[in-house]
Design a protein around this motif. Structure first.
Motif, PDB file in Angstrom:
ATOM      1  N   TYR A   1       0.813  -1.215  -0.036  1.00 39.86           N
ATOM      2  CA  TYR A   1      -0.002  -0.056  -0.027  1.00 39.86           C
ATOM      3  C   TYR A   1       0.835   1.205   0.135  1.00 39.86           C
ATOM      4  O   TYR A   1       1.674   1.336   0.933  1.00 39.86           O
ATOM      5  N   THR A   2       0.650   1.978  -1.221  1.00 38.66           N
ATOM      6  CA  THR A   2       1.665   3.035  -1.079  1.00 38.66           C
ATOM      7  C   THR A   2       1.430   4.456  -0.696  1.00 38.66           C
ATOM      8  O   THR A   2       0.282   4.907  -0.901  1.00 38.66           O
ATOM      9  N   PRO A   3       1.901   5.089   0.328  1.00 34.88           N
ATOM     10  CA  PRO A   3       1.940   6.133   0.870  1.00 34.88           C
ATOM     11  C   PRO A   3       1.919   7.292  -0.109  1.00 34.88           C
ATOM     12  O   PRO A   3       2.629   7.127  -1.172  1.00 34.88           O
ATOM     13  N   ALA A   4       0.992   8.293   0.187  1.00 25.13           N
ATOM     14  CA  ALA A   4       0.886   9.396  -0.772  1.00 25.13           C
ATOM     15  C   ALA A   4       2.300  10.126  -1.265  1.00 25.13           C
ATOM     16  O   ALA A   4       2.388  10.516  -2.290  1.00 25.13           O
ATOM     17  N   LEU A   5       3.100  10.457  -0.292  1.00 27.44           N
ATOM     18  CA  LEU A   5       4.234  11.128  -0.416  1.00 27.44           C
ATOM     19  C   LEU A   5       5.195  10.299  -1.286  1.00 27.44           C
ATOM     20  O   LEU A   5       6.019  10.725  -2.305  1.00 27.44           O
ATOM     21  N   LYS A   6       5.144   8.977  -1.231  1.00 31.32           N
ATOM     22  CA  LYS A   6       6.038   8.111  -1.931  1.00 31.32           C
ATOM     23  C   LYS A   6       5.771   7.909  -3.377  1.00 31.32           C
ATOM     24  O   LYS A   6       6.411   8.087  -4.140  1.00 31.32           O
ATOM     25  N   LEU A   7       4.057   7.816  -3.542  1.00 29.01           N
ATOM     26  CA  LEU A   7       3.545   8.174  -4.732  1.00 29.01           C
ATOM     27  C   LEU A   7       4.166   9.377  -5.648  1.00 29.01           C
ATOM     28  O   LEU A   7       4.143   9.505  -6.832  1.00 29.01           O
ATOM     29  N   ALA A   8       3.604  10.293  -4.692  1.00 29.41           N
ATOM     30  CA  ALA A   8       4.137  11.784  -5.464  1.00 29.41           C
ATOM     31  C   ALA A   8       5.598  11.872  -5.948  1.00 29.41           C
ATOM     32  O   ALA A   8       5.848  12.250  -7.105  1.00 29.41           O
ATOM     33  N   ASN A   9       6.514  11.176  -5.157  1.00 33.98           N
ATOM     34  CA  ASN A   9       7.816  11.349  -5.733  1.00 33.98           C
ATOM     35  C   ASN A   9       8.095  10.210  -7.060  1.00 33.98           C
ATOM     36  O   ASN A   9       8.838  10.716  -7.800  1.00 33.98           O
ATOM     37  N   TRP A  10       7.163   9.206  -6.888  1.00 32.18           N
ATOM     38  CA  TRP A  10       7.447   8.378  -7.956  1.00 32.18           C
ATOM     39  C   TRP A  10       6.691   8.569  -9.322  1.00 32.18           C
ATOM     40  O   TRP A  10       7.223   8.751 -10.394  1.00 32.18           O
ATOM     41  N   LEU A  11       5.701   9.709  -9.152  1.00 30.95           N
ATOM     42  CA  LEU A  11       5.057  10.426 -10.348  1.00 30.95           C
ATOM     43  C   LEU A  11       6.261  11.251 -10.988  1.00 30.95           C
ATOM     44  O   LEU A  11       6.473  11.653 -12.332  1.00 30.95           O
ATOM     45  N   GLU A  12       6.813  11.875 -10.209  1.00 32.99           N
ATOM     46  CA  GLU A  12       7.985  12.939 -10.591  1.00 32.99           C
ATOM     47  C   GLU A  12       9.113  12.114 -11.344  1.00 32.99           C
ATOM     48  O   GLU A  12       9.513  12.563 -12.328  1.00 32.99           O
ATOM     49  N   TYR A  13       9.392  11.035 -10.797  1.00 38.03           N
ATOM     50  CA  TYR A  13      10.639  10.307 -11.455  1.00 38.03           C
ATOM     51  C   TYR A  13       9.848   9.617 -12.767  1.00 38.03           C
ATOM     52  O   TYR A  13      10.601   9.378 -13.723  1.00 38.03           O
ATOM     53  N   TYR A  14       8.600   9.077 -12.677  1.00 36.64           N
ATOM     54  CA  TYR A  14       8.062   8.692 -13.827  1.00 36.64           C
ATOM     55  C   TYR A  14       7.980   9.668 -15.134  1.00 36.64           C
ATOM     56  O   TYR A  14       8.482   9.135 -16.385  1.00 36.64           O
ATOM     57  N   ALA A  15       7.730  10.747 -14.874  1.00 35.02           N
ATOM     58  CA  ALA A  15       7.966  11.834 -15.880  1.00 35.02           C
ATOM     59  C   ALA A  15       9.268  12.111 -16.227  1.00 35.02           C
ATOM     60  O   ALA A  15       9.417  12.339 -17.641  1.00 35.02           O
TER      61      ALA A  15
END
Length: 606
Positions: free
Chosen positions: A257-271
């Motif tokens: 289960y992904t914490p929101a802050l971790k997902l936020a950083n992943w989205l930035e990395y994904y882009a």
């Protein structure tokens, strides 16, 4: 209790209803091959009646773009045969081939059995995939109960991935070229994507793979801020294997289960990893659409400079709007001497240390925020206005997704198609069964909630959270711990009377009781998804919009991933799984439009 709604009832093809049995020596592969030979011959010869003769009378054909350029579900012989008579001559299905993988006899319940198999096909302009489920009949024949068809690619325009990726080395020019591509200095993009959350990133990645230049406009300073700026305790309640993103799945070390802050950083990395063009700290200040359906757009960037563009497509990836301020409309709120805010404005529990907090609402954000307050020792009361569907993630996901979305399940792209092969209204009885299974596993938890007076529902017509999500994007909580805090009275509960007024010092209810509060957090839902379109494109465009979200009479979701009612205006919306799957559908429609391949929609007229 069940919430009432006009969901069409569909009887499952149980062995009892079919008056059928499954032979102990069944050769599922031969049955599928024999049926498929007759099916493919009838399709290629465009004999609609011969096709439906292979179906149960009460059966379904669901199509995503491949045969209709729309999202359609046809139920019963009459509707299926009419659809085939209308579309087969136009679409010209050819080269239908049965796949060997994922062909097996499945028995989800002792009284239900079907042979599930996949196939591939071509049309005049596209490549498609399909899923068939066959059920036994009284005379020993097997007939189709469901056929699902899906557009996978456009002929001559494959995704530039894998062996089709750029094979050439880049010595010293990459950074300069990357900046140039992101600025669109020499030519405007073909598509402008408004919003850089998961939905915007997914459709950007899909368009890039199809060779359609697209630019993301993100109002926040950083990609991921749509998650980064939400309440500190936010964490996904969907498991990671349900949430993978296109082309770049989460690593195997990722938490379930992904914490929101971790997902936020992943989205930035994904882009960054996928080299997606993004302008942050930017917003669209004006739009007009000309007679050729091109959009004339002005973008204001973070440095104050403006850029005027002419683009072919506007893609809104803005999710549901922010706070639903209509839900604040309680008399006396302006006299309240404390602080009030919407869940979208809430940051962290410790901001209100030592205060009495009332959380209005009893669905996901209300539970998350109340749990955060409780965990930090803050006096918090949940004000429940209506019944809530509760399912523990510990028990629920295993029942709902076993064999589909799980650690050892099929790849997510296959799981998405298998999942889509169950039309929403066809699922009613299966959902009712699964809800009862989950409730039995969650019995101790649900009994504990009932004992403290928490109002429960088993969803619309007893279908759990699925139809609630499709219909209203709310009404449920997938429990990750808050329910036990309510049972233990660490989160107080107030639901014995209707909230009618806000006083200077708290909340007043219909029965005359009052609840003292220093802080009120309204977890009362979000605004309409279409609000962002109206705000950016104007009220005249807004008046012509199709409804966004909710189910139509066929059980398909309104206005997203498909026709919005405005040419070349698209709405991309959904959780991570929906965005992964349907971003491809939007990208294919945009690409088909750009290449002059888009056909006429075979759309439902309601």
């Amino acid at each position: 209790m069940s919430l009432n709604n006009d969901i069409p009832h569909h009887d499952l093809p149980t062995l009892t209803r079919l008056n059928a049995t499954v032979p102990p020596d069944l050769d599922a592969k031969k049955v599928a091959q024999d049926w498929f030979t007759a099916f493919s011959n009838a399709i290629v010869s465009k004999d609609a009646q011969a096709v439906v003769n292979l179906f149960l009378l009460d059966s379904f054909w669901r199509d995503f773009l491949s045969l209709t350029w729309d999202f359609r579900t046809f139920r019963g012989h009459d509707k299926i045969v009419q659809f085939l008579k209308d579309q087969l001559p136009i679409i010209d299905v050819q080269n239908i081939k049965l796949r060997d993988d994922y062909l097996d006899l499945q028995q989800p319940y002792p009284d239900i059995a079907w042979i599930s198999t996949m196939f591939d096909f071509e049309t005049k302009v596209g490549l498609g995939s399909g899923i068939i489920r066959l059920v036994p009949t009284q005379n020993g024949e097997w007939k189709a109960h469901v056929v699902f068809t899906n557009l996978e690619n456009l002929k001559g325009f494959p995704e530039k991935i894998g062996p089709l990726r750029n094979p050439l080395p880049n010595h010293g020019k990459w950074e300069q070229e990357r900046k140039k591509d992101a600025e669109f200095e020499s030519e405007d993009p073909k598509a402008l994507i408004i919003g850089g959350g998961q939905s915007g990133l997914d459709v950007s990645a899909r368009l890039k793979a199809l060779g359609v230049p697209a630019l993301i406009i993100e109002r926040n300073p950083r990609i991921g801020d749509s998650w980064r700026n939400r309440y500190e305790a936010l964490c996904l309640h969907d498991p990671v294997w349900y949430d993978h993103m296109p082309y770049m799945p989460f690593p195997s070390t990722w938490p379930v289960y992904t914490p929101a802050l971790k997902l936020a950083n992943w989205l930035e990395y994904y882009a960054e990893a996928l080299e997606l063009p993004v302008w942050t700290s930017s917003e669209i200040t004006s739009t007009t659409q000309d007679k050729d359906n091109k959009w004339h757009v002005t973008v204001k960037r973070g440095d104050g400079k403006e850029r005027k563009m002419v683009v072919n497509h506007l893609i809104f990836a803005t999710g549901f709007s922010g706070a639903d301020y209509k839900s604040f409309a309680y008399p006396g709120l302006d006299k309240f001497k404390g602080q009030y805010l919407h869940s979208t404005q809430h940051n962290r529990a410790l901001d209100h240390a030592g205060k009495k907090v009332a959380v209005i609402g009893a669905c996901t954000s209300a539970h998350d925020i109340a749990q955060d307050y409780s965990d930090h020792g803050i006096d918090v009361t949940m004000v429940q206005r209506g019944p809530t569907y509760i399912m523990s993630v510990k028990n629920g996901w295993d029942v709902l997704f076993k064999g589909l979305y799980e650690e050892t399940g099929p790849p997510s792209d296959i799981a998405d198609r298998l999942n889509a092969s169950f039309p929403h209204f066809m699922l009613t009885e299966i959902s009712q069964r699964k809800v009862k299974e989950i409730a039995e596993l969650d019995k101790e938890l649900l009994d504990g909630l009932k004992n403290v007076g928490f109002k429960l529902t088993d969803g619309i017509n007893g279908t759990g959270f699925g139809i609630l999500a499709w219909s209203k994007a709310g009404g449920y909580y997938l429990d990750t711990g808050a329910s036990q805090l309510i049972i233990d009275k660490k989160i107080k509960l107030k639901n014995d009377s209707k909230l009618v007024e806000i006083t200077e010092t708290g909340l007043k209810f219909e029965n005359g009781s009052e609840l003292e509060a220093d802080v009120i957090v309204f977890c009362t839902g979000l605004g309409q998804a279409s609000d962002q379109i109206r705000q950016i494109c104007g009220e005249e465009v807004g008046k012509r919009l199709n409804k966004v979200w909710g189910l139509n009479s066929e059980g398909e979701i309104n206005g997203v991933w498909r026709d919005t009612g405005i040419p070349n205006l698209w709405y991309m919306l959904g959780n991570l799984a929906l965005c992964r799957f349907h971003s491809k559908h939007i990208a294919l429609q945009v690409k088909a439009t750009e290449e002059g391949l888009f056909g006429k929609r075979y759309s439902l007229q309601e």
